[in-house]
Design a protein around this motif. Sequence first.
Motif, PDB file in Angstrom:
ATOM      1  N   ALA A 158       9.412  21.773 -30.139  1.00 22.55           N
ATOM      2  CA  ALA A 158       8.626  22.809 -30.471  1.00 22.55           C
ATOM      3  C   ALA A 158       7.751  22.306 -31.851  1.00 22.55           C
ATOM      4  CB  ALA A 158       9.187  23.919 -30.763  1.00 22.55           C
ATOM      5  N   SER A 159       6.600  22.628 -31.985  1.00 24.63           N
ATOM      6  CA  SER A 159       5.882  22.620 -33.116  1.00 24.63           C
ATOM      7  C   SER A 159       6.021  23.684 -34.005  1.00 24.63           C
ATOM      8  CB  SER A 159       4.047  22.353 -32.831  1.00 24.63           C
ATOM      9  OG  SER A 159       3.769  23.640 -32.423  1.00 24.63           O
ATOM     10  N   ALA A 179       0.579  18.019 -31.632  1.00 19.27           N
ATOM     11  CA  ALA A 179       1.739  18.315 -30.997  1.00 19.27           C
ATOM     12  C   ALA A 179       1.586  18.235 -29.385  1.00 19.27           C
ATOM     13  CB  ALA A 179       1.996  19.749 -31.142  1.00 19.27           C
ATOM     14  N   VAL A 180       0.370  18.448 -28.967  1.00 18.65           N
ATOM     15  CA  VAL A 180       0.447  18.082 -27.473  1.00 18.65           C
ATOM     16  C   VAL A 180       0.406  16.481 -27.184  1.00 18.65           C
ATOM     17  CG1 VAL A 180      -1.324  17.934 -25.423  1.00 18.65           C
ATOM     18  CG2 VAL A 180      -1.074  19.806 -26.976  1.00 18.65           C
ATOM     19  N   HIS A 183       6.235  21.610 -26.320  1.00 19.72           N
ATOM     20  CA  HIS A 183       5.979  22.439 -25.387  1.00 19.72           C
ATOM     21  C   HIS A 183       5.783  23.685 -25.895  1.00 19.72           C
ATOM     22  CE1 HIS A 183       6.022  19.454 -22.180  1.00 19.72           C
ATOM     23  NE2 HIS A 183       7.111  19.218 -22.764  1.00 19.72           N
ATOM     24  N   ILE A 184       6.474  24.225 -27.137  1.00 24.44           N
ATOM     25  CA  ILE A 184       6.477  25.342 -27.844  1.00 24.44           C
ATOM     26  C   ILE A 184       5.588  25.564 -29.183  1.00 24.44           C
ATOM     27  CG2 ILE A 184       8.033  27.327 -28.541  1.00 24.44           C
ATOM     28  CD1 ILE A 184      10.050  26.314 -26.887  1.00 24.44           C
ATOM     29  N   ALA A 188      -3.649  24.521 -24.328  1.00 29.67           N
ATOM     30  CA  ALA A 188      -2.898  23.270 -23.962  1.00 29.67           C
ATOM     31  C   ALA A 188      -1.671  23.566 -23.108  1.00 29.67           C
ATOM     32  CB  ALA A 188      -2.537  22.597 -25.302  1.00 29.67           C
ATOM     33  N   GLY A 189      -1.447  24.665 -22.832  1.00 28.57           N
ATOM     34  CA  GLY A 189      -0.396  25.130 -21.666  1.00 28.57           C
ATOM     35  C   GLY A 189       0.906  25.490 -22.770  1.00 28.57           C
ATOM     36  N   MET A 190       0.929  25.625 -23.989  1.00 30.48           N
ATOM     37  CA  MET A 190       2.188  25.641 -24.847  1.00 30.48           C
ATOM     38  C   MET A 190       2.520  27.235 -24.768  1.00 30.48           C
ATOM     39  SD  MET A 190       1.153  23.202 -28.119  1.00 30.48           S
ATOM     40  CE  MET A 190       2.883  23.215 -28.808  1.00 30.48           C
ATOM     41  N   SER A 191       3.888  27.389 -24.869  1.00 32.41           N
ATOM     42  CA  SER A 191       4.247  28.738 -24.804  1.00 32.41           C
ATOM     43  C   SER A 191       4.058  29.093 -26.515  1.00 32.41           C
ATOM     44  CB  SER A 191       5.719  28.832 -24.500  1.00 32.41           C
ATOM     45  OG  SER A 191       5.844  28.513 -23.215  1.00 32.41           O
ATOM     46  N   ILE A 192       3.725  30.211 -26.817  1.00 33.90           N
ATOM     47  CA  ILE A 192       3.429  30.774 -28.086  1.00 33.90           C
ATOM     48  C   ILE A 192       4.633  31.584 -28.655  1.00 33.90           C
ATOM     49  CG2 ILE A 192       1.812  31.958 -29.658  1.00 33.90           C
ATOM     50  CD1 ILE A 192      -0.558  31.213 -27.901  1.00 33.90           C
ATOM     51  N   LEU A 193       5.415  31.194 -29.710  1.00 32.39           N
ATOM     52  CA  LEU A 193       6.406  32.087 -30.187  1.00 32.39           C
ATOM     53  C   LEU A 193       5.964  32.530 -31.435  1.00 32.39           C
ATOM     54  CD1 LEU A 193      10.033  30.770 -30.295  1.00 32.39           C
ATOM     55  CD2 LEU A 193       8.994  31.580 -32.156  1.00 32.39           C
TER      56      LEU A 193
END
Length: 382
Positions: free
Chosen positions: A232-233, A245-246, A251-252, A268-273
Amino acid sequence: MNTVALGELVLTNAKIVLADRVFEGSVRVDGGMITDISESTRTGIDLEGDYLIPGLVELHTDHLETHYAPRPKVRWNPVAAVQAHDAQIAASGITTVLDAIRIGLDEQTDIGAADMRTLAAAIGAGSKAGRLRADHHIHLRCEVSAPDCLESFEAMMDDPQVRLASLMDHAPGQRQFASVDAYKVYYQGKTKMNDAELDAFSVRRNAQSYAHSGPNRRAIAQMCHDRGIVLASHDDATRDHVEEAVALGLHIAEFPTTIEAAKASRQAGMSILMGGPNVVRGGSHSGNVSARALAEADLLDILSSDYIPFSMLQSAFSLADNVEGISLSKAIQLVTKRPAEAAGFDDRGEIAVGKRADFVHLRVEDGIPIVLTVWRQGKRVI
């Protein structure tokens, strides 16, 4: 607490929250797994029309550390600290938790790498002995600007409990603390440094970031890829941060601080938390982007408790009540199905046949979800 499932369990007369709808009915469990979901009433434990939701999946909680080191230079027994943390986690409806262990330290804390290994050992011992209510794993919070970050990571990276690593840099003037004024308020409130001491501290932190952040990010990312550890970033603020990060295969996106970074993460298709406290309080304590604003823009995938365990459940119900387009099913996904998928858990996170019987029985009173009962793998733990 032994969590081995015991025979059949039937929960009935419940408002069951599935990934796509809510209906009144019953759930049957055999051997710790969900075997049937029905809209009919059956003989079983009567939930009296209350909600039944999946057990929450928590990816980022800093809460364990407050039990182990409640005051500067104070250390609590690590086994007792883990048990107290576990009880609070489970009572908040969390059945799977990734406990955050800090990797890389700054001079303003007296918690060192040895303390982190002590806590990891206590988590492992509790899990092995079967006395933990929740299913515990480890999240390595890697302060990549710290001189000892890589060494500390290498000491923990082969622990089988490690599931996730986040790459973070809390140097002033960027990411979480793009506002130097916010940095000053936070650190002076936390450490009681005067202006001259904070200025000197900030110069040192920025020098460390310049020297170590890039090399440590690259090295840790590669070691995580080699071991199958999810990456995760943390606190990305710009498109450049997200692109970095990509490029490293993360991925997060944990706690993006701007709408720009959140949009880039989504593209970019990352999951945003984002943090539950941000939702509950109505904004970021650091003056960064509001989690509610991201939810309204459909730029939110996962909610974490961050530093208040109960905030996960509270924030999910708050979004369902207050944000147009977010149903209760969608809000509950933010604390169950979505984090499970992001962390690579394919056996939990939703009420569905074939999934683990991790449940939370709750009712809402005065707008607050009240946890009444919790099951993990079909066995009651709260």
